[in-house]
Design a protein around this motif. Structure first.
Motif, PDB file in Angstrom:
ATOM      1  N   GLY A 110     -10.865   6.711  -4.985  1.00  0.00           N
ATOM      2  CA  GLY A 110     -10.705   6.305  -3.597  1.00  0.00           C
ATOM      3  C   GLY A 110     -11.812   5.349  -3.189  1.00  0.00           C
ATOM      4  N   LEU A 111     -13.044   5.677  -3.571  1.00  0.00           N
ATOM      5  CA  LEU A 111     -14.184   4.810  -3.254  1.00  0.00           C
ATOM      6  C   LEU A 111     -14.100   3.488  -4.020  1.00  0.00           C
ATOM      7  CD1 LEU A 111     -17.054   7.474  -3.231  1.00  0.00           C
ATOM      8  CD2 LEU A 111     -15.968   6.373  -1.250  1.00  0.00           C
ATOM      9  N   VAL A 112     -13.617   3.533  -5.257  1.00  0.00           N
ATOM     10  CA  VAL A 112     -13.451   2.307  -6.040  1.00  0.00           C
ATOM     11  C   VAL A 112     -12.412   1.399  -5.382  1.00  0.00           C
ATOM     12  CG1 VAL A 112     -12.701   1.352  -8.261  1.00  0.00           C
ATOM     13  CG2 VAL A 112     -14.181   3.361  -8.206  1.00  0.00           C
ATOM     14  N   LEU A 113     -11.329   1.999  -4.877  1.00  0.00           N
ATOM     15  CA  LEU A 113     -10.311   1.218  -4.171  1.00  0.00           C
ATOM     16  C   LEU A 113     -10.914   0.565  -2.929  1.00  0.00           C
ATOM     17  CD1 LEU A 113      -7.443   0.267  -3.486  1.00  0.00           C
ATOM     18  CD2 LEU A 113      -7.005   2.532  -2.481  1.00  0.00           C
ATOM     19  N   TYR A 114     -11.728   1.306  -2.200  1.00  0.00           N
ATOM     20  CA  TYR A 114     -12.359   0.750  -0.994  1.00  0.00           C
ATOM     21  C   TYR A 114     -13.253  -0.428  -1.351  1.00  0.00           C
ATOM     22  CZ  TYR A 114     -15.139   0.408   3.256  1.00  0.00           C
ATOM     23  OH  TYR A 114     -15.761  -0.066   4.394  1.00  0.00           O
ATOM     24  N   TRP A 115     -14.042  -0.265  -2.428  1.00  0.00           N
ATOM     25  CA  TRP A 115     -14.935  -1.342  -2.861  1.00  0.00           C
ATOM     26  C   TRP A 115     -14.146  -2.592  -3.235  1.00  0.00           C
ATOM     27  CZ3 TRP A 115     -15.047  -3.570  -7.780  1.00  0.00           C
ATOM     28  CH2 TRP A 115     -16.078  -4.498  -7.990  1.00  0.00           C
ATOM     29  N   ALA A 116     -13.097  -2.409  -4.034  1.00  0.00           N
ATOM     30  CA  ALA A 116     -12.300  -3.555  -4.474  1.00  0.00           C
ATOM     31  C   ALA A 116     -11.579  -4.215  -3.303  1.00  0.00           C
ATOM     32  CB  ALA A 116     -11.288  -3.115  -5.532  1.00  0.00           C
ATOM     33  N   ASP A 117     -11.083  -3.414  -2.374  1.00  0.00           N
ATOM     34  CA  ASP A 117     -10.334  -3.959  -1.244  1.00  0.00           C
ATOM     35  C   ASP A 117     -11.241  -4.725  -0.293  1.00  0.00           C
ATOM     36  OD1 ASP A 117      -7.985  -4.331   0.325  1.00  0.00           O
ATOM     37  OD2 ASP A 117      -8.654  -2.737   1.674  1.00  0.00           O
ATOM     38  N   GLN A 118     -12.455  -4.229  -0.096  1.00  0.00           N
ATOM     39  CA  GLN A 118     -13.371  -4.880   0.834  1.00  0.00           C
ATOM     40  C   GLN A 118     -14.062  -6.091   0.216  1.00  0.00           C
ATOM     41  OE1 GLN A 118     -13.753  -3.960   4.175  1.00  0.00           O
ATOM     42  NE2 GLN A 118     -11.977  -2.717   3.635  1.00  0.00           N
ATOM     43  N   ARG A 119     -14.334  -6.035  -1.083  1.00  0.00           N
ATOM     44  CA  ARG A 119     -15.074  -7.110  -1.748  1.00  0.00           C
ATOM     45  C   ARG A 119     -14.170  -8.145  -2.403  1.00  0.00           C
ATOM     46  NH1 ARG A 119     -20.379  -5.733  -3.075  1.00  0.00           N
ATOM     47  NH2 ARG A 119     -20.474  -7.897  -3.842  1.00  0.00           N
ATOM     48  N   GLY A 120     -12.928  -7.771  -2.677  1.00  0.00           N
ATOM     49  CA  GLY A 120     -12.034  -8.667  -3.393  1.00  0.00           C
ATOM     50  C   GLY A 120     -11.613  -9.872  -2.559  1.00  0.00           C
ATOM     51  N   ALA A 121     -11.533 -11.027  -3.219  1.00  0.00           N
ATOM     52  CA  ALA A 121     -11.046 -12.231  -2.539  1.00  0.00           C
ATOM     53  C   ALA A 121      -9.534 -12.143  -2.378  1.00  0.00           C
ATOM     54  CB  ALA A 121     -11.424 -13.459  -3.363  1.00  0.00           C
ATOM     55  N   GLU A 122      -8.940 -13.117  -1.703  1.00  0.00           N
ATOM     56  CA  GLU A 122      -7.491 -13.116  -1.499  1.00  0.00           C
ATOM     57  C   GLU A 122      -6.933 -14.502  -1.809  1.00  0.00           C
ATOM     58  OE1 GLU A 122      -6.058 -11.445   2.096  1.00  0.00           O
ATOM     59  OE2 GLU A 122      -7.127  -9.559   1.845  1.00  0.00           O
ATOM     60  N   HIS A 123      -7.361 -15.070  -2.928  1.00  0.00           N
ATOM     61  CA  HIS A 123      -6.933 -16.422  -3.270  1.00  0.00           C
ATOM     62  C   HIS A 123      -5.763 -16.449  -4.255  1.00  0.00           C
ATOM     63  CE1 HIS A 123      -9.858 -15.247  -6.388  1.00  0.00           C
ATOM     64  NE2 HIS A 123      -9.172 -16.033  -7.199  1.00  0.00           N
ATOM     65  N   LYS A 124      -5.302 -15.275  -4.717  1.00  0.00           N
ATOM     66  CA  LYS A 124      -4.200 -15.230  -5.666  1.00  0.00           C
ATOM     67  C   LYS A 124      -2.972 -14.584  -5.040  1.00  0.00           C
ATOM     68  CE  LYS A 124      -6.748 -14.934 -10.064  1.00  0.00           C
ATOM     69  NZ  LYS A 124      -6.925 -14.120 -11.300  1.00  0.00           N
ATOM     70  N   THR A 125      -1.784 -15.062  -5.456  1.00  0.00           N
ATOM     71  CA  THR A 125      -0.522 -14.454  -5.054  1.00  0.00           C
ATOM     72  C   THR A 125       0.223 -14.017  -6.309  1.00  0.00           C
ATOM     73  OG1 THR A 125       0.711 -16.534  -5.136  1.00  0.00           O
ATOM     74  CG2 THR A 125      -0.415 -15.987  -3.044  1.00  0.00           C
ATOM     75  N   ALA A 126       1.365 -13.373  -6.121  1.00  0.00           N
ATOM     76  CA  ALA A 126       2.129 -12.866  -7.261  1.00  0.00           C
ATOM     77  C   ALA A 126       2.541 -13.980  -8.212  1.00  0.00           C
ATOM     78  CB  ALA A 126       3.370 -12.117  -6.768  1.00  0.00           C
ATOM     79  N   SER A 127       2.736 -15.196  -7.691  1.00  0.00           N
ATOM     80  CA  SER A 127       3.131 -16.319  -8.545  1.00  0.00           C
ATOM     81  C   SER A 127       2.010 -16.750  -9.483  1.00  0.00           C
ATOM     82  CB  SER A 127       3.574 -17.509  -7.689  1.00  0.00           C
ATOM     83  OG  SER A 127       2.512 -17.952  -6.861  1.00  0.00           O
ATOM     84  N   ASP A 128       0.769 -16.287  -9.218  1.00  0.00           N
ATOM     85  CA  ASP A 128      -0.374 -16.630 -10.067  1.00  0.00           C
ATOM     86  C   ASP A 128      -0.590 -15.609 -11.190  1.00  0.00           C
ATOM     87  OD1 ASP A 128      -1.147 -18.890  -8.478  1.00  0.00           O
ATOM     88  OD2 ASP A 128      -1.979 -17.496  -7.002  1.00  0.00           O
ATOM     89  N   TRP A 129       0.295 -14.629 -11.283  1.00  0.00           N
ATOM     90  CA  TRP A 129       0.112 -13.535 -12.248  1.00  0.00           C
ATOM     91  C   TRP A 129       0.200 -14.069 -13.674  1.00  0.00           C
ATOM     92  CZ3 TRP A 129       3.597  -8.978 -13.946  1.00  0.00           C
ATOM     93  CH2 TRP A 129       2.818  -7.829 -14.188  1.00  0.00           C
ATOM     94  N   THR A 130      -0.902 -13.995 -14.391  1.00  0.00           N
ATOM     95  CA  THR A 130      -0.937 -14.475 -15.768  1.00  0.00           C
ATOM     96  C   THR A 130      -0.793 -13.307 -16.738  1.00  0.00           C
ATOM     97  OG1 THR A 130      -3.356 -14.227 -15.941  1.00  0.00           O
ATOM     98  CG2 THR A 130      -2.504 -16.314 -15.068  1.00  0.00           C
ATOM     99  N   TRP A 131      -0.602 -13.618 -18.010  1.00  0.00           N
ATOM    100  CA  TRP A 131      -0.493 -12.567 -19.023  1.00  0.00           C
ATOM    101  C   TRP A 131      -1.810 -11.802 -19.131  1.00  0.00           C
ATOM    102  CZ3 TRP A 131       1.705 -16.486 -23.124  1.00  0.00           C
ATOM    103  CH2 TRP A 131       2.932 -16.981 -22.665  1.00  0.00           C
ATOM    104  N   GLY A 132      -2.917 -12.525 -18.987  1.00  0.00           N
ATOM    105  CA  GLY A 132      -4.214 -11.862 -19.035  1.00  0.00           C
ATOM    106  C   GLY A 132      -4.399 -10.898 -17.886  1.00  0.00           C
ATOM    107  N   ASP A 133      -3.987 -11.313 -16.677  1.00  0.00           N
ATOM    108  CA  ASP A 133      -4.076 -10.421 -15.521  1.00  0.00           C
ATOM    109  C   ASP A 133      -3.147  -9.229 -15.688  1.00  0.00           C
ATOM    110  OD1 ASP A 133      -5.903 -12.111 -14.410  1.00  0.00           O
ATOM    111  OD2 ASP A 133      -4.584 -12.914 -12.849  1.00  0.00           O
ATOM    112  N   ALA A 134      -1.982  -9.454 -16.276  1.00  0.00           N
ATOM    113  CA  ALA A 134      -1.039  -8.356 -16.514  1.00  0.00           C
ATOM    114  C   ALA A 134      -1.645  -7.319 -17.452  1.00  0.00           C
ATOM    115  CB  ALA A 134       0.261  -8.898 -17.098  1.00  0.00           C
ATOM    116  N   LEU A 135      -2.328  -7.781 -18.494  1.00  0.00           N
ATOM    117  CA  LEU A 135      -2.964  -6.852 -19.437  1.00  0.00           C
ATOM    118  C   LEU A 135      -4.084  -6.076 -18.757  1.00  0.00           C
ATOM    119  CD1 LEU A 135      -3.327  -5.698 -22.254  1.00  0.00           C
ATOM    120  CD2 LEU A 135      -4.791  -7.652 -22.807  1.00  0.00           C
TER     121      LEU A 135
END
Length: 267
Positions: free
Chosen positions: A126-151
């Protein structure tokens, strides 16, 4: 099985499968904390099938595109958005299938079904989710999903096999950490659930199909139906709320529940 318990199990599974609060953790806690009989694997399979139907219905346009792309992928062609989505889903599913099969065949999965484990995973992830949600950027959309990101998201998803982690929560965490916006992080996490839930249902179903009887099948069908309805409602509400609300309310719930469970487990 009493109808009340059947409905309760289906509602818990349907509501918690797609919210980042762990459906498996809640289902394990239900008999342990209430004294109700364990629902058994057949009902587990049924409610998973119900939630699988809900996510397919909600994301039907993406599912249809991926199915069309799967045909091209099988012919060795990854030249359409649907084919790229299908390949991404295949790649993202491989880690959880391998790890899940290992845990199931070795029996390790059963040893993880404890209140203490669920309490720690609820709190920590739960705390890890909070950290990622608050610190994560928002520059990617689903159309940017690469094979590396999928892995990478697939590896995050494999961690969800620890009860209480939350499959949707940990994959959303991974996506937010990589810079996907909240809505598309949840969208990718939900699409990843389709092959994962299907694989889980097949794995569990293989163990119980020979033991099923008419009464059990009837209960399972009802459970699947109720799970479908509750999952579709929960998914619809969460995706709408993400347009204006962060994941913080779910984090607060996880932290409170985690602390309560840890106090209960160690008292």
């Amino acid at each position: 099985m009493p109808l009340f318990q059947l409905i309760l199990i289906a509602l818990i599974q349907g509501i918690t499968e797609f919210l980042p609060i762990s459906s498996s953790g809640h289902l394990i806690l239900l008999p342990g904390l209430t004294g109700l009989n364990d629902q058994g694997q057949l009902i587990d399979v049924a409610v998973h099938v119900g939630t699988l139907g809900a996510v397919i219905v909600y994301f039907w346009s993406d599912v249809r595109s991926a199915l069309a792309g799967l045909g091209r992928l099988l012919r060795g062609r990854v030249d359409t958005p649907g084919a790229r989505l299908a390949l991404g889903l295949v790649i993202a599913t491989i880690p959880v299938v391998i790890v899940g099969a290992f845990l199931h065949l070795t029996g390790i999965d059963e040893s993880l079904r404890s209140v203490a484990v669920i309490g720690w995973t609820m709190l920590i992830f739960g705390l890890v989710l909070y950290w990622a949600d608050q610190r994560g950027a928002e520059h990617k959309t689903a159309s940017d999903w690469t094979w590396g990101d999928a892995l990478k998201m697939g590896l995050w998803q494999a961690v969800s096999l620890i009860p209480g982690t939350s499959r949707s929560g940990i994959t959303i965490t991974g996506a937010r950490q990589m810079g996907y916006n909240r809505e598309d992080a949840a969208r990718l996490a939900m699409l990843m659930s389709i092959p994962t839930i299907f694989a889980s249902a097949v794995l569990l179903g293989a163990d119980v199909v020979k033991e099923a009887n008419y009464g059990a099948v009837h209960d399972a069908a009802l459970a699947a139906l109720f799970a479908f309805g509750s999952a579709l409602l929960a998914l619809t509400l969460m995706m709408r709320l993400l347009r204006s609300v962060s994941f913080t309310p779910y984090v607060i719930y996880r932290v409170i529940l985690g602390v309560v469970l840890l106090v209960y487990a160690y008292s």
